[in-house]
Design a protein around this motif. Structure first.
Motif, PDB file in Angstrom:
ATOM      1  N   TYR A 116      52.708  56.614  50.686  1.00 46.71           N
ATOM      2  CA  TYR A 116      53.407  56.105  49.505  1.00 46.71           C
ATOM      3  C   TYR A 116      52.724  56.613  48.242  1.00 46.71           C
ATOM      4  O   TYR A 116      51.585  57.083  48.265  1.00 46.71           O
ATOM      5  CB  TYR A 116      53.453  54.579  49.522  1.00 46.71           C
ATOM      6  CG  TYR A 116      52.106  53.893  49.379  1.00 46.71           C
ATOM      7  CD1 TYR A 116      51.707  53.349  48.152  1.00 46.71           C
ATOM      8  CD2 TYR A 116      51.248  53.766  50.466  1.00 46.71           C
ATOM      9  CE1 TYR A 116      50.484  52.716  48.014  1.00 46.71           C
ATOM     10  CE2 TYR A 116      50.030  53.135  50.338  1.00 46.71           C
ATOM     11  CZ  TYR A 116      49.647  52.614  49.113  1.00 46.71           C
ATOM     12  OH  TYR A 116      48.431  51.996  48.975  1.00 46.71           O
ATOM     13  N   ASN A 117      53.442  56.506  47.155  1.00 45.00           N
ATOM     14  CA  ASN A 117      52.963  57.025  45.872  1.00 45.00           C
ATOM     15  C   ASN A 117      52.099  56.003  45.142  1.00 45.00           C
ATOM     16  O   ASN A 117      52.427  54.816  45.092  1.00 45.00           O
ATOM     17  CB  ASN A 117      54.154  57.411  44.982  1.00 45.00           C
ATOM     18  CG  ASN A 117      54.913  58.601  45.536  1.00 45.00           C
ATOM     19  OD1 ASN A 117      54.328  59.614  45.884  1.00 45.00           O
ATOM     20  ND2 ASN A 117      56.244  58.472  45.615  1.00 45.00           N
ATOM     21  N   THR A 118      50.995  56.502  44.568  1.00 46.31           N
ATOM     22  CA  THR A 118      50.129  55.684  43.718  1.00 46.31           C
ATOM     23  C   THR A 118      49.849  56.463  42.424  1.00 46.31           C
ATOM     24  O   THR A 118      50.325  57.583  42.238  1.00 46.31           O
ATOM     25  CB  THR A 118      48.799  55.359  44.425  1.00 46.31           C
ATOM     26  OG1 THR A 118      48.045  56.579  44.610  1.00 46.31           O
ATOM     27  CG2 THR A 118      49.040  54.718  45.781  1.00 46.31           C
ATOM     28  N   SER A 119      49.050  55.861  41.561  1.00 51.64           N
ATOM     29  CA  SER A 119      48.713  56.521  40.294  1.00 51.64           C
ATOM     30  C   SER A 119      47.839  57.751  40.491  1.00 51.64           C
ATOM     31  O   SER A 119      47.738  58.604  39.608  1.00 51.64           O
ATOM     32  CB  SER A 119      48.005  55.524  39.366  1.00 51.64           C
ATOM     33  OG  SER A 119      46.837  55.014  39.998  1.00 51.64           O
ATOM     34  N   GLN A 122      49.797  60.603  46.430  1.00 51.07           N
ATOM     35  CA  GLN A 122      50.272  60.002  47.668  1.00 51.07           C
ATOM     36  C   GLN A 122      49.103  59.681  48.600  1.00 51.07           C
ATOM     37  O   GLN A 122      48.219  60.522  48.806  1.00 51.07           O
ATOM     38  CB  GLN A 122      51.258  60.927  48.376  1.00 51.07           C
ATOM     39  CG  GLN A 122      52.588  61.088  47.663  1.00 51.07           C
ATOM     40  CD  GLN A 122      53.596  61.871  48.469  1.00 51.07           C
ATOM     41  OE1 GLN A 122      53.236  62.732  49.274  1.00 51.07           O
ATOM     42  NE2 GLN A 122      54.875  61.576  48.270  1.00 51.07           N
ATOM     43  N   VAL A 123      49.112  58.476  49.138  1.00 52.52           N
ATOM     44  CA  VAL A 123      48.056  58.042  50.052  1.00 52.52           C
ATOM     45  C   VAL A 123      48.694  57.295  51.216  1.00 52.52           C
ATOM     46  O   VAL A 123      49.823  56.794  51.120  1.00 52.52           O
ATOM     47  CB  VAL A 123      47.030  57.118  49.354  1.00 52.52           C
ATOM     48  CG1 VAL A 123      46.293  57.846  48.255  1.00 52.52           C
ATOM     49  CG2 VAL A 123      47.719  55.867  48.814  1.00 52.52           C
ATOM     50  N   GLY A 125      48.655  54.044  53.611  1.00 52.81           N
ATOM     51  CA  GLY A 125      48.211  52.667  53.539  1.00 52.81           C
ATOM     52  C   GLY A 125      49.317  51.711  53.928  1.00 52.81           C
ATOM     53  O   GLY A 125      50.337  52.105  54.501  1.00 52.81           O
ATOM     54  N   PRO A 127      51.450  49.435  51.895  1.00 55.44           N
ATOM     55  CA  PRO A 127      51.819  48.988  50.538  1.00 55.44           C
ATOM     56  C   PRO A 127      52.676  47.732  50.489  1.00 55.44           C
ATOM     57  O   PRO A 127      52.791  47.109  49.431  1.00 55.44           O
ATOM     58  CB  PRO A 127      52.603  50.187  49.993  1.00 55.44           C
ATOM     59  CG  PRO A 127      53.223  50.799  51.210  1.00 55.44           C
ATOM     60  CD  PRO A 127      52.195  50.631  52.308  1.00 55.44           C
ATOM     61  N   ARG A 134      51.111  38.767  43.642  1.00 52.05           N
ATOM     62  CA  ARG A 134      52.091  39.778  43.235  1.00 52.05           C
ATOM     63  C   ARG A 134      53.483  39.473  43.774  1.00 52.05           C
ATOM     64  O   ARG A 134      54.425  39.267  43.037  1.00 52.05           O
ATOM     65  CB  ARG A 134      51.632  41.170  43.688  1.00 52.05           C
ATOM     66  CG  ARG A 134      50.469  41.709  42.880  1.00 52.05           C
ATOM     67  CD  ARG A 134      50.265  43.183  43.178  1.00 52.05           C
ATOM     68  NE  ARG A 134      49.747  43.370  44.530  1.00 52.05           N
ATOM     69  CZ  ARG A 134      49.647  44.561  45.123  1.00 52.05           C
ATOM     70  NH1 ARG A 134      50.072  45.640  44.492  1.00 52.05           N
ATOM     71  NH2 ARG A 134      49.140  44.675  46.330  1.00 52.05           N
ATOM     72  N   VAL A 148      59.762  52.568  48.837  1.00 49.63           N
ATOM     73  CA  VAL A 148      58.303  52.566  48.773  1.00 49.63           C
ATOM     74  C   VAL A 148      57.690  53.621  49.699  1.00 49.63           C
ATOM     75  O   VAL A 148      56.918  54.472  49.255  1.00 49.63           O
ATOM     76  CB  VAL A 148      57.740  51.164  49.119  1.00 49.63           C
ATOM     77  CG1 VAL A 148      56.217  51.190  49.124  1.00 49.63           C
ATOM     78  CG2 VAL A 148      58.245  50.135  48.108  1.00 49.63           C
ATOM     79  N   CYS A 149      58.013  53.573  50.968  1.00 51.81           N
ATOM     80  CA  CYS A 149      57.407  54.485  51.947  1.00 51.81           C
ATOM     81  C   CYS A 149      58.112  55.839  51.931  1.00 51.81           C
ATOM     82  O   CYS A 149      59.331  55.918  52.048  1.00 51.81           O
ATOM     83  CB  CYS A 149      57.481  53.876  53.349  1.00 51.81           C
ATOM     84  SG  CYS A 149      56.416  52.437  53.571  1.00 51.81           S
TER      85      CYS A 149
END
Length: 206
Positions: A116-119, A122-123, A125, A127, A134, A148-149
């Motif tokens: 998935y995409n993060t700041s 892509q990593v 995990g 999510p 949250r 998301v995925c």
């Protein structure tokens, strides 16, 4: 006769559910029918534990085979002895199916392992796992199932369906085995009614 018939019926149901659990867990290890995710270690943790294969699968099959074999035992004393032994196998099945059910529900709630995409890019995990501060979890928000995925494709739906099937199948194993405990107690108290009635009739004739 009723006790033995019920025992065979429960055994057949457990075998069917075990096969479903084994096949479902195998599919969980192969998201999108792709082997390379498994080889790369990019498979949901709860799926790699393979409780559907060895716990609700093999262990329950062993117990079901014992149920089927003991249902054919003749003689009042021998039948009662076998029913006592089946309590141990029942405990084994309850342990195996209960463990698989718990792991399946955990895997369902936590969500799949995916890319998935993060700041920072892509990593890999998890999510979608719930966070009280949250969101309560992806199961309550279907809009997150697709956005998301990135990889594996459709892994969220894949995991939701298969973990649900695995949880339901193992829960049914738990339910059938728990209900069968009453049947085993009847077998211990009454013995094999076929042999007991036949023996009683022979004594009356003599």
């Amino acid at each position: 006769m009723c006790v033995a018939s019920c025992l065979r019926c429960v055994a057949k149901m457990l075998v069917s559910l075990s096969i479903i659990c084994i096949l479902t867990n195998i599919l969980l290890l192969l998201p999108g029918f792709n082997f390379h995710f498994l080889l790369e270690g990019h498979v949901t943790k709860e799926a790699t534990w393979s409780t559907g294969i060895w716990s609700s699968g093999i262990l329950v099959l062993v117990g079901a085979r014992a149920f089927m074999t003991s249902s054919k035992t003749k003689g009042c004393f021998s039948f009662r002895t076998q029913m006592c032994f089946q309590l141990n196998y029942s405990a084994l099945i309850l342990l195996g199916s209960g463990l698989c059910s718990w792991v399946s529900v955990t895997g369902l709630v936590q969500g799949p392992l995916c890319l998935y995409n993060t700041s920072v890019g892509q990593v890999w995990g998890v999510p979608l796992q719930p966070h009280p501060d949250r969101f309560p979890g992806y199961l309550y928000n279907r809009t997150m199932w697709e956005g998301v995925c990135e990889r594996p494709r459709g892994v969220v739906m894949w995991n939701v369906v298969l973990f649900s099937v695995l949880a339901l199948s193992s829960a049914l194993q738990l339910l059938f085995t728990a209900g069968n405990l009453f049947n085993l107690l009847l077998g211990i108290l009454l013995g094999d009614t076929r042999s007991c009635v036949k023996r009683s009739n022979n004594q009356e004739v003599s």
